[in-house]
Design a protein around this motif. Structure first.
Motif, PDB file in Angstrom:
ATOM      1  N   SER A 186      33.473  10.488 -25.976  1.00 21.56           N
ATOM      2  CA  SER A 186      33.716  11.419 -24.870  1.00 21.56           C
ATOM      3  C   SER A 186      34.334  12.712 -25.395  1.00 21.56           C
ATOM      4  O   SER A 186      34.062  13.803 -24.885  1.00 21.56           O
ATOM      5  CB  SER A 186      34.618  10.781 -23.810  1.00 21.56           C
TER       6      SER A 186
ATOM      7  N   VAL B  45      25.456  10.795 -25.825  1.00 22.00           N
ATOM      8  CA  VAL B  45      26.299  11.720 -25.068  1.00 22.00           C
ATOM      9  C   VAL B  45      25.761  13.143 -25.197  1.00 22.00           C
ATOM     10  O   VAL B  45      25.796  13.933 -24.241  1.00 22.00           O
ATOM     11  CB  VAL B  45      27.787  11.623 -25.500  1.00 22.00           C
TER      12      VAL B  45
ATOM     13  N   VAL C  19      31.308   9.039 -18.451  1.00 19.07           N
ATOM     14  CA  VAL C  19      31.412  10.166 -19.390  1.00 19.07           C
ATOM     15  C   VAL C  19      30.700  11.396 -18.822  1.00 19.07           C
ATOM     16  O   VAL C  19      31.129  12.544 -19.039  1.00 19.07           O
ATOM     17  CB  VAL C  19      30.839   9.788 -20.769  1.00 19.07           C
TER      18      VAL C  19
END
Length: 600
Positions: A422, A249, A216
């Motif tokens: 993502s 993330v 990612v």
């Protein structure tokens, strides 16, 4: 013609097979109360295994999700994989589960079935978001993968999603082959709730979660700018599993921490604040997130669905109103941003492709044509998008993006499936860049409309629980109000599709149930045909395209309608008028007892 078995015999067979005291008690109580109709609903038909795997309410019965039907499905899948995938026993199976009621037990029982046949099992013991299963299949070169989740369905449901050895969801003929193998192996081999303690089982979490995020990371191209961004982002996990992954993330992309919607950020199988835990359902599902954003002074809200494979975004306007972008709008912004990033990376000479489902916006096709890149549409569902992406890669294309209008987005090749995590990181990067330049997300979208044309969609659904009613509605579209059939039940005339929808003339019709396309000389559509599912697309002379289809997992007639025009107002006005004419003329909701979409 075979005589139907008495419902009491089916109940006895259930009680013979079932070893779960709770679900046994359900059937025993229904028997004692002589609840014949309920027993018929639960026992007469088997839960259907299809390309979506399994999905149904969690309760006793052959037509429901429960320990027995999960074991039976796992047995059929196990034997089918051993027969059709080379070295399947050594390559193994990847199993994941979400937080729903019984998900952990279903995952353990599934693992127990495969272990009993000597198949290597990789099982995430803790909660994961759905993309970790196809990522695991890809990374470990496993023979198949199974995710226990019902995605965005109500709390009473659960599901069993299957990935093939190519790390994509299964497509025909595997679904039919697995379904038959299930029917041939209904007697439980093993009933093992303790499979996660088996030393032969491997938990790949410590290896694969970091590996997933490392891939990612490749989507992060502006970490320093992200770190400097003052844009505030509020996030809701919709009571699902997404928050730890979303938080990670954001950290890896360099952003300041997400602002969580505290009431919805922890996994909760009761989904206490939303009847329908689906960000698509409208602003009602995101009301708490909007409240959290207002309190934090944030202008952007991100949401994942409960298994975090879907993603959506909303933005606060100067008026104070919140705009919830559609899947088509988000998909167009993703595609244009992905293309810009691809070209700025110096790879612009390579063959580039983008994909979307056939019920998604035609705006992506317009973008591709204008920019000189390859575009294709597929049947609905990421099983088709993912498999087609792999095929195009073999032809030398770089498939940089794929999406379906139901807020599913595939960024690059991390997984050939939708991935809400993502997507979240990538869209945050785009939003931060826009805000730094003094541009709102809505303004960026408007700039794309000005460049490629205004596209307005009208997508919704009606609820219908009677298959007979659904079939009658679709066959009336094909053959008129009084269709004639022969002794086999086949309609004797060629399809007689409507010539007009309201005041607009029908130019072409594509029927992927019958396998008929009026635009083709031979009448054969280019997309795969599926007689078991209703799906008809109408192309009007004014450029409007709309599709009506049944859902593979819910009792719905869905429709997807889109109009392109020179201005937003004109496109929206035409879309509303044609939607109204289509519903009253083709679906006849009142006459057919259809219930318009529920909202949260």
């Amino acid at each position: 013609m075979a005589t139907k078995a008495p419902i009491t015999d089916l109940a006895k067979e259930w009680l013979r097979l079932d070893k779960n005291p709770e679900t046994r008690k359900e059937i025993e109580t229904l028997l004692e109360g002589n609840k014949t109709a309920e027993l018929e609903a639960r026992l007469r038909q088997r839960i259907e295994f299809g390309t979506a795997g399994l999905r149904a309410a969690m309760e006793a019965g052959f037509s429901r999700m429960n320990d027995l039907t999960v074991i039976q499905a796992s047995q059929g899948l196990c034997l089918y994989v051993l027969e059709h995938v080379k070295d399947a026993k050594e390559r193994g199976v990847v199993i994941g589960h979400d937080h729903r009621h019984h998900s952990n037990d279903f995952a353990r029982l599934t693992a127990g079935v495969f272990l009993s046949k000597g198949v290597k099992v990789y099982a995430y013991k803790d909660l994961v978001h759905t993309p970790m299963v196809p990522f695991g299949v890809k990374s470990l070169n496993a023979a198949c993968g199974i995710m226990i989740t019902a995605s965005h369905n109500p709390k009473k449901d659960n599901g069993y999603k299957v990935y093939w050895e190519n790390a994509c969801q299964i497509i025909p003929p595997h679904d039919e082959g697995i379904a038959q193998m299930i029917l041939d192996n209904l007697e439980p081999w093993v009933w093992d709730y303790k499979s996660f303690e088996n030393p032969a089982l491997v938990d790949p979490t410590e290896e694969l979660v970091p590996a997933y995020f490392k891939e990612v990371d490749s989507l992060c191209i502006a970490k320093e700018a992200n770190a400097a961004s003052e844009t505030k982002f509020v996030y809701t996990a919709m009571h699902g599993v997404g928050y730890p992954f979303a938080k990670e993330v954001f950290e890896r992309f360099g952003f300041k921490p997400l602002i969580p919607t505290t009431e919805q950020v922890q996994p909760d199988p009761e989904f206490p604040t939303v009847a329908f835990p689906n960000p698509e359902e409208g602003k009602g599902a995101l009301a708490l997130a909007f409240k959290a954003a207002d309190e934090a002074g944030a202008s952007v809200v991100f949401a994942n669905d409960p298994d975090a494979d879907r993603f959506t975004v909303a933005e606060k306007q100067a008026s104070g109103e919140w705009i919830l972008f559609t899947g088509n709008q988000i998909g167009t912004m993703f595609a244009c941003n992905a293309l810009d990033n691809w070209r700025s990376s110096g790879k612009s000479d390579a063959k580039v492709a983008v994909l979307c489902s056939t019920v998604s916006s035609n705006m992506l096709a317009k973008v591709a044509k204008t920019e000189g890149i390859h575009w294709e549409d597929t049947l609905t569902g990421f099983k088709w998008i993912g498999n087609r992406a792999i095929d195009l890669e073999k032809e030398g294309y770089n498939v940089i993006f794929g999406y379906e209008e139901a807020i599913g987005f595939m960024l690059g090749d991390i997984v050939r499936d939708k991935d809400g995590v993502s997507a979240l990181g990538t869209f945050a990067q785009l939003a931060a860049k826009l805000y730094k330049n003094g541009t709102k997300i809505s303004e960026y979208l408007d700039s794309l409309y000005k460049k490629y044309g205004y596209f307005s969609s009208a997508n919704s659904y009606f609820i219908c629980h009677e298959q007979e009613t659904i079939d009658r509605i679709f066959n009336k579209m094909r053959f008129g109000a009084t269709p004639q059939s022969d002794e086999t039940g086949r309609f004797v005339h060629k399809p007689l599709y409507p010539t007009h929808i309201g005041e607009h003339k029908v130019a072409n019709v594509r029927d992927l149930t019958l396998g008929y396309d009026t635009s083709k000389k031979d009448g054969v559509p280019s997309l795969p045909v599926s007689p078991s599912a209703q799906m008809i697309t109408f192309y009007l002379e004014n450029g409007c395209v709309f599709t009506l289809r049944t859902s593979g997992t819910e009792p719905k007639i869905k429709y997807y309608l889109e109009v392109s025009a020179a201005t937003h107002e004109e496109a929206e006005s035409q879309a509303k008028a044609i939607e109204s004419a289509m519903c009253s003329q083709l679906l006849e909701p009142e006459a057919n007892g259809l219930q318009y979409r529920q909202s949260s």
